[in-house]
Design an enzyme around this catalytic site. Structure first.
Site, PDB file in Angstrom:
ATOM      1  N   ASP A 365     -14.428  80.835  54.983  1.00 37.77           N
ATOM      2  CA  ASP A 365     -13.337  80.062  54.376  1.00 37.77           C
ATOM      3  C   ASP A 365     -13.723  78.597  54.259  1.00 37.77           C
ATOM      4  OD1 ASP A 365     -13.323  79.891  57.182  1.00 37.77           O
ATOM      5  OD2 ASP A 365     -11.217  79.324  57.238  1.00 37.77           O
ATOM      6  N   ARG A 369     -14.757  73.753  60.201  1.00 35.87           N
ATOM      7  CA  ARG A 369     -13.780  73.938  61.273  1.00 35.87           C
ATOM      8  C   ARG A 369     -13.665  75.390  61.734  1.00 35.87           C
ATOM      9  NH1 ARG A 369      -8.701  72.526  58.851  1.00 35.87           N
ATOM     10  NH2 ARG A 369      -8.503  74.730  58.334  1.00 35.87           N
ATOM     11  N   GLU A 370     -13.726  76.349  60.787  1.00 38.06           N
ATOM     12  CA  GLU A 370     -13.480  77.750  61.128  1.00 38.06           C
ATOM     13  C   GLU A 370     -14.713  78.637  60.916  1.00 38.06           C
ATOM     14  OE1 GLU A 370     -10.064  78.392  58.614  1.00 38.06           O
ATOM     15  OE2 GLU A 370      -8.708  78.118  60.297  1.00 38.06           O
ATOM     16  N   ASP A 377      -9.705  84.914  51.591  1.00 35.01           N
ATOM     17  CA  ASP A 377     -10.465  83.978  50.765  1.00 35.01           C
ATOM     18  C   ASP A 377     -11.388  84.698  49.784  1.00 35.01           C
ATOM     19  OD1 ASP A 377      -9.739  82.721  53.410  1.00 35.01           O
ATOM     20  OD2 ASP A 377     -10.428  80.947  52.365  1.00 35.01           O
ATOM     21  N   TRP A 437      -4.657  89.860  52.506  1.00 42.35           N
ATOM     22  CA  TRP A 437      -5.859  89.673  53.313  1.00 42.35           C
ATOM     23  C   TRP A 437      -6.518  91.043  53.517  1.00 42.35           C
ATOM     24  CZ3 TRP A 437      -2.551  85.925  52.662  1.00 42.35           C
ATOM     25  CH2 TRP A 437      -2.954  84.605  52.845  1.00 42.35           C
ATOM     26  N   GLU A 662      -8.811  72.664  50.812  1.00 39.55           N
ATOM     27  CA  GLU A 662      -7.908  73.677  51.355  1.00 39.55           C
ATOM     28  C   GLU A 662      -6.471  73.391  50.949  1.00 39.55           C
ATOM     29  OE1 GLU A 662      -6.722  75.623  55.709  1.00 39.55           O
ATOM     30  OE2 GLU A 662      -7.892  73.771  55.623  1.00 39.55           O
ATOM     31  N   HIS A 679     -12.864  74.385  50.906  1.00 40.09           N
ATOM     32  CA  HIS A 679     -12.278  75.723  50.911  1.00 40.09           C
ATOM     33  C   HIS A 679     -12.314  76.218  49.470  1.00 40.09           C
ATOM     34  CE1 HIS A 679     -10.609  76.261  54.931  1.00 40.09           C
ATOM     35  NE2 HIS A 679      -9.899  77.300  54.513  1.00 40.09           N
TER      36      HIS A 679
END
Length: 776
Positions: A365, A369-370, A377, A437, A662, A679
């Site tokens: 994504d 950070r992640e 995504d 998702w 994002e 993102h």
């Protein structure tokens, strides 16, 4: 890398044992060194062929006689290690010589036991790293196999800490001073299971491009800020390391604050219920030994960044001292787009840059950070990705992880591989199984089939696809949202096919909207159940499973009817109104033809009420402009595309974005950054550029571009546009221009293909192989 015909992956490692460092105490996460493993051997003659097979629990690099093996990065990559682990087979003949040779392997935590996800959870697959390798040398007289085993030794070298999220520390003063000791043979349940070993269908990760600094600024305290002019994923290479003992810290980020210093505040993650944000990480450290030949390049970590803050270097950097290295899966480009409007060209560039920054072994994504393989995504962007690049092998690899991690009840996890997940008793709700998702399990395989025409991807994933849809249908049939129970104590017949319970992210990140964790998101989830059951029915028909095709066709019909009964009025309006819900209703074929005019009029009214701004969030933004164009509102689609006040794509460009944000307000009007600035999901708008402005559209009924449409829809004063798409059958070209009020379209159709050409006036032509020109 090579793969031997008629040789199994297990054969390549048949003589090898898993080895690991004899760690009496496991160092804390983020501060674990990269261990070096070595063996020495003698060759009596120059080999005529040699290959090295390796894999690891962690990230490895291989060296023979001091030379690095291959150019692949982050091997063996990220997979669901308990079920699938990929082996690399390298051709290494030219690195060997007669006499004494050394094989050395460097191993760090990587995804196996390094920190993962926004919560920075370590030890996702185990607490001890390990590796296995076998070098096969063919000489004129014999086949020699050098394999990992108890005779190997290990030690800690210059890499004293290595973590994918925290960063890497290299102490060059330790080079050549390794205290070697015997290895330990690994005999845990994972290393004993060799059935999970496989060759990856994906291209490897490589260093793809270098960026020189566009600016270097020295702040009053001595910190130097390096701007590479592009947000990217990877690391920096630094050759100016200062005199012996110099300790340099490199902090990576996406934005500067008002003083011109690096800020990472917008990337901070707070893990509930702790109010204190976790450290952002992305910090590398190098300690110099004063050798001018030393170069720092941290290949056991990655960062998402445009800027690097350099602390501790006494000398001023110049542009040749430092470079940013873009690192991602080495995908083969397939599609191009450009047009007469430079803003659209720039939008296409930043969407492509954001995608490639997030195509690092798995589709993440964001790269800072992640770094999670978020299902939502990629589900959103896969159609755009499949135009830009050959993503077939890359996607098949990721789908294998998605299937590996599917729960026993058919639920699909939010991320694949499912790493970095916090077991927090304060949050008893599971976030897995969300509509839009989890539907990556059906949408991604189907898009690959449509793009590449290879039914193997459906066969490989059909079990996962059916189990996911069965999961959704079971929840719909057995559970009800509490609010609906209160309004209607006795369920109506259609509610058996209304998926309104369980956790759902819903439209997620709608501009200005507050997220309601417990809210009724049935209008979203039921739509996705209808879409996925339609896909599974089609896939079953392709695979000759006619009984299942009929079963899922019935489920699709029932889900569509449930959605219409619950949410659609006789006038064609929705009972839960939003731009997103109308767009999804059109995109998934939920709105009957007789009500389309009223529904699209209402959608446009909602857009006008926002002063011609979009208010779609995560899931429906890719469909917004195509839906408008498909229903006679191309002018409105162009107005939204070129809207230059927030929320909009042009706002990103106006505020200096080099990748997709994002949040629609990633950089606010006062210059403050918010959330991730890399993102790619909202960049799926470029499908409108490919398929509507240039007009190249695949046909689901004729996969692999056997038949396709070219239907450009010019507007907003565009004078010309051009796109190409390289398919297995050849390259498709659509190129048009307007001159003296005459529209001219040039088309190239590959051999064995048929194109349906639709001019802006609606005039249609059917053409086969060759170059064709049309005017009106």
């Amino acid at each position: 890398m090579t793969a031997k015909t008629n040789t199994t992956v297990q054969d390549l490692l048949a003589k090898a044992a898993w080895i690991q460092a004899a760690e009496d105490t496991i160092p804390p996460a983020g501060a674990r060194p990269a261990y070096e493993f070595r063996t020495k051997f003698t060759l009596d003659e120059v080999p005529w062929h040699a290959s090295l097979a390796v894999t690891a629990h962690g990230i490895y690099e291989a060296f023979i006689n001091g030379f690095r093996v291959g150019d692949e990065e982050l091997s063996p990559g990220l997979s669901s290690y308990a079920k699938t682990l990929y082996v690399q087979d390298h051709e290494v003949t030219g690195l060997l010589s007669t006499g004494l040779n050394e094989l050395r392997l460097v191993l760090s935590d990587g995804w196996f036991r390094g920190r993962c996800g926004p919560s920075r959870v370590p030890d996702n697959f185990g607490t001890r790293t390990a590796l296995i390798a076998q070098l096969e040398v063919q000489t004129s007289a014999d086949v020699i196999r050098i394999a990992t085993g108890p005779d190997w030794e290990y030690g800690t070298g210059p890499i004293t800490a290595a973590d994918l999220m925290d960063g890497q520390t290299v102490d060059f003063t330790r080079a050549g001073n390794i205290a070697w000791q015997p290895v330990r043979i690994a005999r845990d349940s994972l290393t004993l299971d060799r059935s999970r070993l496989s060759f990856s269908p994906a291209p490897p990760v490589r260093r793809v491009q270098e960026y020189a600094p566009t600016a270097i600024t020295k702040l009053p305290g001595g910190r130097q800020i390096v701007d590479f002019g592009q947000n990217l994923n990877g690391w920096v290479r630094l050759s100016a390391l200062g005199p012996a003992g110099t300790r340099i810290t490199l902090t990576h980020g996406e934005a500067l604050d008002r003083t011109g210093d690096l800020t990472t505040a917008h990337l901070a993650y707070t893990q509930y219920p702790d109010p204190n944000p976790l450290p952002t990480g992305q910090t590398d450290t190098v300690i110099s030994r004063g050798n001018s030949r030393d170069v720092f390049e941290p290949r056991h970590t990655t960062h998402g960044f445009r800027y690097v803050a350099v602390d501790g270097l006494p000398e001023d950097l110049n542009s040749t001292d430092i470079a940013a290295i873009l690192v991602h899966t080495d995908l083969a480009p397939t599609g191009t787009f450009d047009c007469s409007d430079e803003l659209l060209n720039q939008l296409h560039r930043i969407a492509k840059a954001s995608w490639r920054a997030n195509a690092c072994d798995v589709p993440t994504d964001c790269p800072q950070r992640e770094r999670w393989g978020y299902t939502g995504d990629y589900q959103i962007f896969v159609r755009s990705a499949a135009f830009l690049d050959d993503v077939y092998g890359f996607s098949r690899k990721w789908l294998k992880s998605l299937a590996d991690d599917q729960l026993d009840n058919g639920c699909i996890t939010n991320v694949a591989p499912n790493t970095g997940v916090v077991d927090n008793p304060e949050i008893p709700l599971s976030f897995d199984g969300s509509a839009g998702w989890g539907d990556a399990a059906t949408i991604v395989p189907w898009q690959l089939y449509v793009t590449y025409g290879d039914a193997r991807v459906l066969k490989e994933n059909f079990d996962m696809m059916t189990r996911w849809v069965n999961y959704a249908a079971r929840i719909a049939a057995t559970q009800r949202h509490q609010s609906r129970q209160e309004i209607r104590p006795n369920p109506a017949p259609h509610e058996r096919f209304l998926w309104d319970s369980g956790f759902h992210w819903g439209e997620w990140a709608e501009p200005g909207g507050a997220f309601d964790f417990a809210g009724d998101k049935g209008i979203v989830a039921t739509a996705y159940m209808a879409r996925s059951s339609d896909i599974v029915s089609r896939a079953a028909a392709v695979l000759g499973r006619n009984d299942l095709a009929h079963h899922y066709r019935e489920l699709h019909t029932n889900a569509v009817n449930a959605w219409r009964t619950e949410y659609l009025t006789a006038e064609g309006h929705l009972t839960v109104e939003s731009q997103a819900n109308y767009v999804r209703g059109f995109a998934f074929g939920l709105i009957p033809a007789k009500l389309e005019t009223n529904a699209v009029n209402r959608l446009v009214e909602l857009i006008r009420k926002k002063d011609t701004h979009l208010s779609t969030g995560f899931l429906s933004t890719p469909f917004l402009l195509p839906v408008l164009a498909d229903h006679g509102r191309t002018d409105t689609a162009y107005e939204l595309l070129f809207q230059d006040t927030a929320p909009s794509w042009m706002t990103m460009l106006n505020r200096g974005a080099t990748t997709i944000w994002e949040s629609w307000e990633g950089i606010s009007e006062d210059g403050i950054p918010h959330e991730s600035l890399n993102h790619y999901s909202k960049g799926a708008v470029i499908t409108f550029l490919h398929e509507y402005i240039a007009g190249i559209r695949p046909d689901e009924n004729y996969p692999g571009y056997e038949q396709f449409s070219i239907e450009p829809k010019p507007g907003h004063g565009l004078r010309w546009a051009r796109a190409t798409m390289r398919t297995a059958r050849g390259t498709i070209t659509s190129s048009w221009h307007i001159q003296n009020s005459t529209f001219t379209l040039d088309v190239r159709v590959p051999a064995g293909c048929t194109a349906q050409v639709v001019m802006p006036s609606g005039t249609r032509y059917t053409v086969g192989h060759g170059n064709h020109t049309f005017t009106e």
